[in-house]
Write a protein that holds these residues in place. Structure first.
Motif, mmCIF file in Angstrom:
data_model
loop_
_atom_site.group_PDB
_atom_site.id
_atom_site.type_symbol
_atom_site.label_atom_id
_atom_site.label_comp_id
_atom_site.label_asym_id
_atom_site.label_seq_id
_atom_site.Cartn_x
_atom_site.Cartn_y
_atom_site.Cartn_z
ATOM 1 N N LEU A 1 19.028 -1.992 24.207
ATOM 2 C CA LEU A 1 17.882 -2.926 24.012
ATOM 3 C C LEU A 1 18.160 -3.730 22.373
ATOM 4 C CD1 LEU A 1 14.651 -0.793 24.548
ATOM 5 C CD2 LEU A 1 15.225 -2.803 25.433
ATOM 6 N N GLN B 1 9.709 -4.655 22.167
ATOM 7 C CA GLN B 1 10.974 -4.020 22.314
ATOM 8 C C GLN B 1 11.661 -3.499 21.143
ATOM 9 O OE1 GLN B 1 12.923 -6.750 24.833
ATOM 10 N NE2 GLN B 1 12.742 -5.496 26.704
ATOM 11 N N GLU C 1 10.192 -0.236 20.325
ATOM 12 C CA GLU C 1 10.525 0.724 21.448
ATOM 13 C C GLU C 1 11.838 1.415 21.398
ATOM 14 O OE1 GLU C 1 11.092 0.500 26.461
ATOM 15 O OE2 GLU C 1 10.341 -0.940 25.210
#
Length: 954
Positions: free
Chosen positions: A738, A705, A708
């Motif tokens: 995130l 993540q 990402e």
């Protein structure tokens, strides 16, 4: 059979062969002693007869001199060789020199006396035995010419010239060249003389010397006619040599050091010839053979034997021990003014016993290493030739016409030879002897580094052989060090990288590096920074073999491990809060620099930039993919911060290719994300979006993540630049969510800055200001200067869009205060350009233009077309406010060209509005309307609010 018995048998055999052998070899205790008197010894008779010849010449009796010399030569039994002893070989060389000198003297006297044809056969034989002795060839040419064989005389010159060029890369000396020209024109002075020795010469000054000293000895080698390129070193050397000597009360010593093939001997010989007249008692040269193929260094004892022999001291008067010879040598030179050239010295212990005690003498020493413990010596170090001097040397050997025909190829040849005179002479000699070869053809052959040293060889001369001698003279530790250091290629080496390659600490590495520097196998570009001469590097790399493959691989991994750990430490200081490297690399256990300030880390990156790139290339070459990828990740952090965007992209592309090759998805996602940043900086927007999206998808597949979120943020920024505001917003909101979930504040702050840029372009100034304030708050806690500056600038943009110029001015003042020479130039340019705009709006019109012009200069230097287009539009708007429409039109036009080329739609619209206003000011309504219509169309496609956007109209 015992050794004792063998000795007794050998002695008995000798006694039987020698007349009255039992009286000559007598038993003395448990050994034997030779009882030798002067009478009956060939060598003593030889000395007596040559002395008699000297007296006959002095008294004008050439016929008696010839007879005495011929009887002396008749004593000769042949040449001695293969004696297996350095001392005996030195003695044999000295005896051979005396024989050849006597032969030359008798030939000279015979030629003066009118003899010619009868000398040719003997001259041919002796010249064949000593092919490089030009005086013999000159006598042979003259004898042939006077015998009516002019063509053969000229042919003899061509043969010796070809030999000298092929084997030594030099032309014949002045004596031969002048004789050749005189034969061509049949000069009258070549006819048989009739009165050369009709009268006795002027009597010499009274002296107590023996007959052998009647003429000052000179054994200096031939002075190259094409000597060139060392004028500065020659002047410095002559200054040292011609300084006051007697006032010092001792012998003056001057030494030259340099790598093999650098031309030390040529320089010394040239200088010696120029000062020879200052030393009327003689000029002696001796090769001490420190680096002579197939030979061991000459011992001081053997050297003194040879030198005393040249002075005419009979062999039976020369003591057998070093101290005795040294004392005799100094007594022979007492009250004399002599020049002594000790060539090719190995160390101080070899040289020191040869130094005269007389203050009227001068000693010139050459060697590959500096004799640091030779007290009182003046030193001249010579390195590679400057490019222009190397070109001049090529021209001297090859000829002006041929070098002028290919000037660029000649420059490339000098570069590939590394400015090394030996290499240049070999290359030029090869070309001279191959007239069909072009210079470019040889250059192309030399470009293959694996064969370069093979190409630079001619006959017995070879760059590789010269370097091999230096290599063999070292101990095993330093030989190994040379090979391992050669693995790093064309990169600077310091104590840390040296320690990594050599598996030692930094102090041990420094000692080894300094030793290699002393013997000129390394060069020093800066204090404690070393590098190879190109040809030495080729040689060092040639030392690797399958047997060394394991040690080599371990050394390379240590080097790469050092750089990974050092870049990690530097990045931790420069980029606080960054996401840590997920690489699993064997920890490097050696020493690395300690960085306590950003200045230290920045300076280290600046110094190490080229070496870091070389380390990445080495990792890629060796297939060490993990090191390649993760080293690049650290390096591009810094490249991005200092505006080296082309290198940033090139390395990112290599990282992507490496990760794909190794099927490392974690590395691939991270590398693609970095590539997207590089593309944004360079304005390669479509490529950047593609890379960032692929990086996001790979990261999502792995559940990474962090990568990402970074990719989402990058996609959002790139879409913002292209004016796709709604789509950009969704990516940025996803990234921020995130990053907050993962608690990575530095990444969150960067995404908030990107969001502020989007909202500003969208005309949503209050929301833009909120995002900028949130980013600024995070950066204050991290104390990351560069991002802090941009957050302040983002907030100033939002305030200016709201008309809050005083508040914008305060943010920009803080931003400028944080900038210095190490700040990214594109970011500083943006801050200065907006500062000029805001100051103008506040009525401080005198300050704005200075900031604006500085902003333009920095933007042009930034290497980022996205920054440059934005800055030029901002400054163009400033000039529109000040009615400087001509300058404004030029800036907006160039910004438009940049923006169109990279599809930077927002700045394209800015530029069009500026061009429209400038055209209207010029009275060109049609052009103004056209530009404005295009701008409105772009704004509608982006969803922006047209003229209401302050960032377009001000």
């Amino acid at each position: 059979m015992t050794a004792t018995h063998q000795v007794r048998k050998a002695v008995a055999d000798l006694r039987s062969r020698i007349p009255n052998g039992s009286d000559v070899i007598v038993t003395d205790g448990q050994g034997y002693r030779a009882v030798l008197g002067g009478a009956g010894l060939d060598l003593c008779e030889f000395g007596d007869r040559t002395g008699e010849a000297d007296r006959a010449v002095a008294e004008g009796r050439p016929s008696d001199a010839i007879a005495a010399l011929q009887s002396a030569l008749a004593l000769w039994r042949g040449r001695m060789s293969g004696l297996g002893s350095v001392a005996l070989e030195a003695a044999a060389a000295r005896l051979e020199e005396r024989r050849v000198t006597a032969a030359e003297q008798v030939f000279e006297l015979c030629l003066r006396a009118g003899h010619a044809g009868g000398l040719v056969a003997d001259l041919r034989d002796l010249a064949a035995q000593h092919p490089f002795r030009e005086s013999l060839h000159a006598q042979l040419m003259l004898a042939l010419y006077r015998s009516g064989r002019k063509a053969e005389a000229l042919g003899e010159y061509r043969k010796i010239r070809e030999l000298l060029v092929e084997e030594l890369g030099i032309d014949p000396g002045p004596q031969l060249s002048s004789l050749y020209e005189a034969i061509l024109r049949e000069a009258p002075e070549l006819s048989i003389p009739t009165d050369v020795i009709t009268e006795p010469p002027e009597p010499a000054a009274a002296t107590t010397d023996t007959p052998e000293h009647a003429h000052a000895p000179c054994t200096l080698p031939y002075d190259l006619s094409d000597f060139t390129g060392r004028e500065g070193e020659l002047r410095a050397l002559l200054d040292c040599m011609t300084g006051s000597q007697e006032s010092r009360g001792h012998c003056r010593v001057v030494a030259i050091d340099g790598m093999g093939g650098s031309g030390k001997t040529c320089l010394a010989v040239r200088a010696a010839h120029q000062v020879a007249a200052d030393f009327p008692d003689g000029q002696l040269h001796i090769d001490l053979r420190a680096f002579t193929p197939g030979e061991s260094p000459m011992s001081p004892t053997a050297a003194l034997d040879s030198l005393l022999g040249v002075l005419g001291v009979p062999s039976d008067r020369i003591p057998g021990d070093l101290e005795g010879r040294r004392a005799l040598w100094r007594s022979q030179l007492a009250n004399r003014r002599m020049l002594l050239v000790l060539d090719n010295a190995v160390d101080t212990s070899q040289v020191y016993p040869l130094l005269p005690g007389s203050p009227g003498c001068l000693v010139l020493i050459t060697g590959r290493k500096r004799l640091m413990d030779l007290d009182g010596a003046a030193w001249i170090s010579i390195g590679p030739m400057a490019p222009e001097n190397g070109t001049q040397l090529i021209e001297e050997v090859l000829g002006a016409a041929r070098t002028a025909a290919e000037p660029e190829a000649v420059q490339d040849l000098v570069r590939l030879c590394g400015g090394l005179p030996l290499a240049l002479r070999i290359a030029a000699a090869r070309l001279r002897n191959r007239p069909r070869w072009t210079v470019r053809y040889l250059v192309e052959r030399l470009c293959d580094e694996t064969r370069r040293l093979e190409e630079l060889s001619a006959g017995e001369r070879s760059v590789a052989a010269t370097l091999q001698l230096s290599y063999q003279a070292m101990d095993e530790e330093h030989r190994t060090a040379l090979r391992l250091l050669g693995l790093y290629g064309d990169a600077d080496i310091n104590v840390y990288t040296g320690a990594a390659l050599l598996a030692t600490d930094i102090y041990g590495a420094e000692q080894i590096l300094e030793r290699l520097l002393d013997v000129h196998l390394l060069q020093q570009s800066h204090i404690a920074v070393y590098r190879f001469h190109d040809l030495v590097r080729n040689f060092a790399q040639s030392l690797s073999s399958p047997a060394t493959a394991h040690d080599n691989a371990m050394a390379v991994e240590r080097l790469l491990g050092y750089y990974w750990r050092a870049t990690e430490a530097a990045c931790d200081v420069l980029f606080p809060g960054r996401t840590r490297n997920p690489a699993v690399i064997t920890p490097y256990a050696g020493e690395v620099p300690v960085f306590t300030t950003t200045a230290e880390a920045t300076d280290w990156f600046n110094r190490e930039r080229a070496s870091l790139i070389a380390a990445v290339e080495l990792a890629d070459q060796k297939g060490l993919d993990e090191y390649t990828v993760w080293l690049i990740r650290n390096i591009v952090f810094w490249l991005n911060s200092v505006g080296r965007f082309d290198e940033f992209k090139q390395l990112s592309q290599l990282a992507v290719a490496t990760a794909r090759r190794s099927d490392d998805l974690a590395a691939l996602g991270s590398s693609l994300s970095s590539l997207g940043v590089a593309c944004w900086r360079l304005g390669h927007l479509d490529e950047g979006i593609q890379s960032a999206k692929e990086g996001r998808d790979v990261a999502a597949q792995l559940g990474d993540q962090r990568t990402e979120s970074h990719s989402e943020s990058m996609i959002g920024l790139l879409l913002t630049v292209q004016g796709q505001h709604p789509e950009a917003l969704s990516h940025l909101e996803r990234a921020i969510a995130l990053e907050r979930e993962l608690d990575i504040p530095r990444a969150e702050a960067e995404s908030l800055s990107n969001l502020s840029t989007l909202l500003m372009q969208w005309g949503k100034y209050e929301e833009a200001a909120l995002a900028a304030r949130q980013a600024l708050e995070i950066h204050r806690s991290l104390d990351y200067r560069d991002n802090h500056v941009m957050a302040l600038t983002d907030l100033a943009f939002a305030y200016a869009g709201q008309g809050r110029y005083e508040e914008a001015d305060e943010q920009l003042r803080q931003a400028r205060a944080r900038c210095d020479a190490s700040s990214p130039p594109g970011d500083v340019a943006l801050t200065l350009a907006l500062s000029a705009e805001v100051i103008e709006c506040l009525g401080r019109s005198a300050e704005g233009p200075f900031l604006a012009e500085e902003a333009l200069e920095l933007a042009a230097l930034s290497g980022s077309p996205t920054r440059q287009a934005k800055v030029e539009n901002l400054v163009g708007r400033l000039y529109r406010r000040r009615k400087g429409f001509e300058r404004a039109m030029a800036l907006h036009t160039h910004a438009h060209e940049l923006a169109v080329a990279m599809r930077y739609r927002t700045e394209e619209a800015h530029a069009l509005y500026g061009m429209a206003e400038a055209a209207a000011a010029f009275g060109d309504a049609e052009a103004a309307a056209g530009h404005a219509a295009k701008a409105e169309e772009l704004l509608r496609s982006m969803g922006s609010s047209g003229h209401a956007a302050w960032c377009l109209t001000g």
